[in-house]
Design a protein around this motif. Structure first.
Motif, PDB file in Angstrom:
ATOM      1  N   LEU A 190      -6.534  11.144  20.292  1.00  0.00           N
ATOM      2  CA  LEU A 190      -5.454  11.891  20.933  1.00  0.00           C
ATOM      3  C   LEU A 190      -5.380  11.593  22.430  1.00  0.00           C
ATOM      4  O   LEU A 190      -4.287  11.492  23.006  1.00  0.00           O
ATOM      5  N   GLU A 191      -6.528  11.443  23.061  1.00  0.00           N
ATOM      6  CA  GLU A 191      -6.548  11.091  24.481  1.00  0.00           C
ATOM      7  C   GLU A 191      -5.924   9.719  24.699  1.00  0.00           C
ATOM      8  O   GLU A 191      -5.137   9.514  25.636  1.00  0.00           O
ATOM      9  N   ALA A 192      -6.267   8.756  23.824  1.00  0.00           N
ATOM     10  CA  ALA A 192      -5.706   7.412  23.957  1.00  0.00           C
ATOM     11  C   ALA A 192      -4.199   7.427  23.753  1.00  0.00           C
ATOM     12  O   ALA A 192      -3.457   6.733  24.458  1.00  0.00           O
ATOM     13  N   ALA A 193      -3.718   8.214  22.799  1.00  0.00           N
ATOM     14  CA  ALA A 193      -2.276   8.306  22.564  1.00  0.00           C
ATOM     15  C   ALA A 193      -1.564   8.893  23.781  1.00  0.00           C
ATOM     16  O   ALA A 193      -0.496   8.424  24.185  1.00  0.00           O
ATOM     17  N   ALA A 194      -2.168   9.919  24.374  1.00  0.00           N
ATOM     18  CA  ALA A 194      -1.566  10.530  25.558  1.00  0.00           C
ATOM     19  C   ALA A 194      -1.578   9.569  26.743  1.00  0.00           C
ATOM     20  O   ALA A 194      -0.584   9.450  27.471  1.00  0.00           O
ATOM     21  N   ASP A 195      -2.687   8.873  26.934  1.00  0.00           N
ATOM     22  CA  ASP A 195      -2.798   7.931  28.056  1.00  0.00           C
ATOM     23  C   ASP A 195      -1.788   6.789  27.934  1.00  0.00           C
ATOM     24  O   ASP A 195      -1.328   6.238  28.941  1.00  0.00           O
ATOM     25  N   ALA A 196      -1.454   6.437  26.686  1.00  0.00           N
ATOM     26  CA  ALA A 196      -0.493   5.350  26.456  1.00  0.00           C
ATOM     27  C   ALA A 196       0.950   5.816  26.585  1.00  0.00           C
ATOM     28  O   ALA A 196       1.875   5.022  26.425  1.00  0.00           O
ATOM     29  N   GLY A 197       1.139   7.094  26.859  1.00  0.00           N
ATOM     30  CA  GLY A 197       2.494   7.624  26.983  1.00  0.00           C
ATOM     31  C   GLY A 197       3.124   8.047  25.676  1.00  0.00           C
ATOM     32  O   GLY A 197       4.340   8.208  25.591  1.00  0.00           O
ATOM     33  N   GLY A 198       2.300   8.208  24.642  1.00  0.00           N
ATOM     34  CA  GLY A 198       2.791   8.673  23.358  1.00  0.00           C
ATOM     35  C   GLY A 198       3.241   7.532  22.457  1.00  0.00           C
ATOM     36  O   GLY A 198       3.079   6.373  22.809  1.00  0.00           O
ATOM     37  N   PRO A 199       3.771   7.863  21.282  1.00  0.00           N
ATOM     38  CA  PRO A 199       4.019   9.229  20.824  1.00  0.00           C
ATOM     39  C   PRO A 199       2.737   9.961  20.440  1.00  0.00           C
ATOM     40  O   PRO A 199       1.723   9.334  20.136  1.00  0.00           O
ATOM     41  N   LEU A 200       2.834  11.281  20.472  1.00  0.00           N
ATOM     42  CA  LEU A 200       1.755  12.139  20.012  1.00  0.00           C
ATOM     43  C   LEU A 200       2.097  12.645  18.609  1.00  0.00           C
ATOM     44  O   LEU A 200       3.272  12.784  18.267  1.00  0.00           O
ATOM     45  N   PRO A 201       1.087  12.923  17.805  1.00  0.00           N
ATOM     46  CA  PRO A 201       1.377  13.374  16.439  1.00  0.00           C
ATOM     47  C   PRO A 201       1.968  14.773  16.405  1.00  0.00           C
ATOM     48  O   PRO A 201       1.531  15.654  17.144  1.00  0.00           O
ATOM     49  N   GLU A 202       2.941  14.943  15.543  1.00  0.00           N
ATOM     50  CA  GLU A 202       3.431  16.294  15.268  1.00  0.00           C
ATOM     51  C   GLU A 202       2.487  16.999  14.304  1.00  0.00           C
ATOM     52  O   GLU A 202       2.399  18.224  14.300  1.00  0.00           O
ATOM     53  N   LEU A 203       1.780  16.207  13.509  1.00  0.00           N
ATOM     54  CA  LEU A 203       0.860  16.771  12.523  1.00  0.00           C
ATOM     55  C   LEU A 203      -0.364  15.869  12.422  1.00  0.00           C
ATOM     56  O   LEU A 203      -0.230  14.646  12.372  1.00  0.00           O
ATOM     57  N   VAL A 204      -1.537  16.479  12.391  1.00  0.00           N
ATOM     58  CA  VAL A 204      -2.793  15.774  12.143  1.00  0.00           C
ATOM     59  C   VAL A 204      -3.305  16.229  10.782  1.00  0.00           C
ATOM     60  O   VAL A 204      -3.403  17.434  10.516  1.00  0.00           O
ATOM     61  N   ILE A 205      -3.637  15.278   9.932  1.00  0.00           N
ATOM     62  CA  ILE A 205      -4.137  15.564   8.588  1.00  0.00           C
ATOM     63  C   ILE A 205      -5.544  14.997   8.497  1.00  0.00           C
ATOM     64  O   ILE A 205      -5.763  13.810   8.768  1.00  0.00           O
ATOM     65  N   GLY A 206      -6.503  15.833   8.114  1.00  0.00           N
ATOM     66  CA  GLY A 206      -7.870  15.347   8.022  1.00  0.00           C
ATOM     67  C   GLY A 206      -8.828  16.441   7.617  1.00  0.00           C
ATOM     68  O   GLY A 206      -8.428  17.522   7.177  1.00  0.00           O
TER      69      GLY A 206
END
Length: 271
Positions: A190-206
């Motif tokens: 999630l940190e990497a996704a945010a640092d890259a400017g997104g997109p961020l997940p609307e849903l995390v499944i796990g």
């Protein structure tokens, strides 16, 4: 789609619900450790409530169907298949809503030996429906504390599903990844996704740390959990985990296939 009656029979026959392989001793030990705020059992959830052993036992009785009797201390634990079916329905409904919007999703597992195919089938269906299946921080280093001490892993994705492998490549022979309860992989992703400017997940499944770590950070998260994993259920009770499906998370991988069919056909995540 298998009917609820057929699926219920499958759950009980295979030990996914009903009398499960997880022992009462293991579950009660986890509740004691959670009450003591042991990070090995919190797996990413920072509880707001006190959550003593008795309160945890009552919660797990309501959400899983385990015995609420504190005097019941040995034997196989129990999951009520009716609760599993109801949670699978809620899981499918959320999956379908996300698929219809084509929203970005992130999937990950700490149980790759058992649950990888389950999540991969969801990833395939969501991708076909137009969702972006995110794979942030691919190959990045993750240092996690294990029972053997600090061990270095790397974050990988297999068929769109996040997991960790030993940094040196680990064993050969088709091992899909390492078993872990740690929330560090999802935090890194999630940190990497945010640092890259997104997109961020609307849903995390796990499961395990993936669902708890994401929920604690404010992402909508859902997944399965066993009777000795109270953290996702506490997260759900406190509003940080959307759906938790009570089931044995350590049975044969092929036993989850009817659940995949049930969820996907109910969700209908078609393009």
């Amino acid at each position: 789609m298998p009917s609820a009656t057929v699926l219920r029979a499958h759950l009980v026959r295979t030990g996914l619900a009903g009398a499960v392989a997880t022992t009462r001793e293991a579950s009660l030990r986890s509740y004691r450790l959670f009450a003591a705020r042991d990070p090995r059992v919190l797996i990413g959830i920072d509880p707001e409530g006190a959550w003593g052993q008795g309160e945890l036992l009552r919660l797990m009785a309501r959400r899983c169907g385990v015995s609420a009797d504190p005097g019941h201390t040995a034997g196989r634990d129990v999951i009520d298949p009716a609760l599993t079916l109801a949670a699978l329905g809620a899981f499918a409904d959320r999956l379908g809503a996300v698929a219809r919007r084509g929203a970005p999703v992130l999937l990950g597992t700490g149980h790759p030996h058992r649950l990888l195919d389950f999540y991969a089938a969801l990833a395939d269906a969501l991708s076909a429906a137009g969702c972006t299946v995110l794979t942030p921080a691919q190959g990045r280093r993750v240092d996690m504390t294990t029972r053997f001490g600090l061990r270095t892993h790397r974050l990988d994705y297999v068929r769109g599903v996040g997991l960790v492998r030993p940094w040196d490549g680990g064993r050969t022979g088709g091992e899909p990844g390492a078993h872990t309860h740690s929330p560090l992989p999802v935090r890194l992703a999630l940190e990497a996704a945010a640092d890259a400017g997104g997109p961020l997940p609307e849903l995390v499944i796990g499961d395990h740390g993936w669902v708890c770590g994401a929920g604690q950070l404010g992402f909508e998260a859902m997944g399965p959990a066993d009777t000795d994993d109270p953290a996702p259920f506490v997260g759900q009770a406190e509003g940080r985990v959307a759906v938790v499906v009570p089931l044995d998370d350590g049975v044969r991988a092929d036993y989850y296939r009817p659940l995949i069919r049930y969820v996907l056909q109910r969700a209908r995540p078609a393009p």
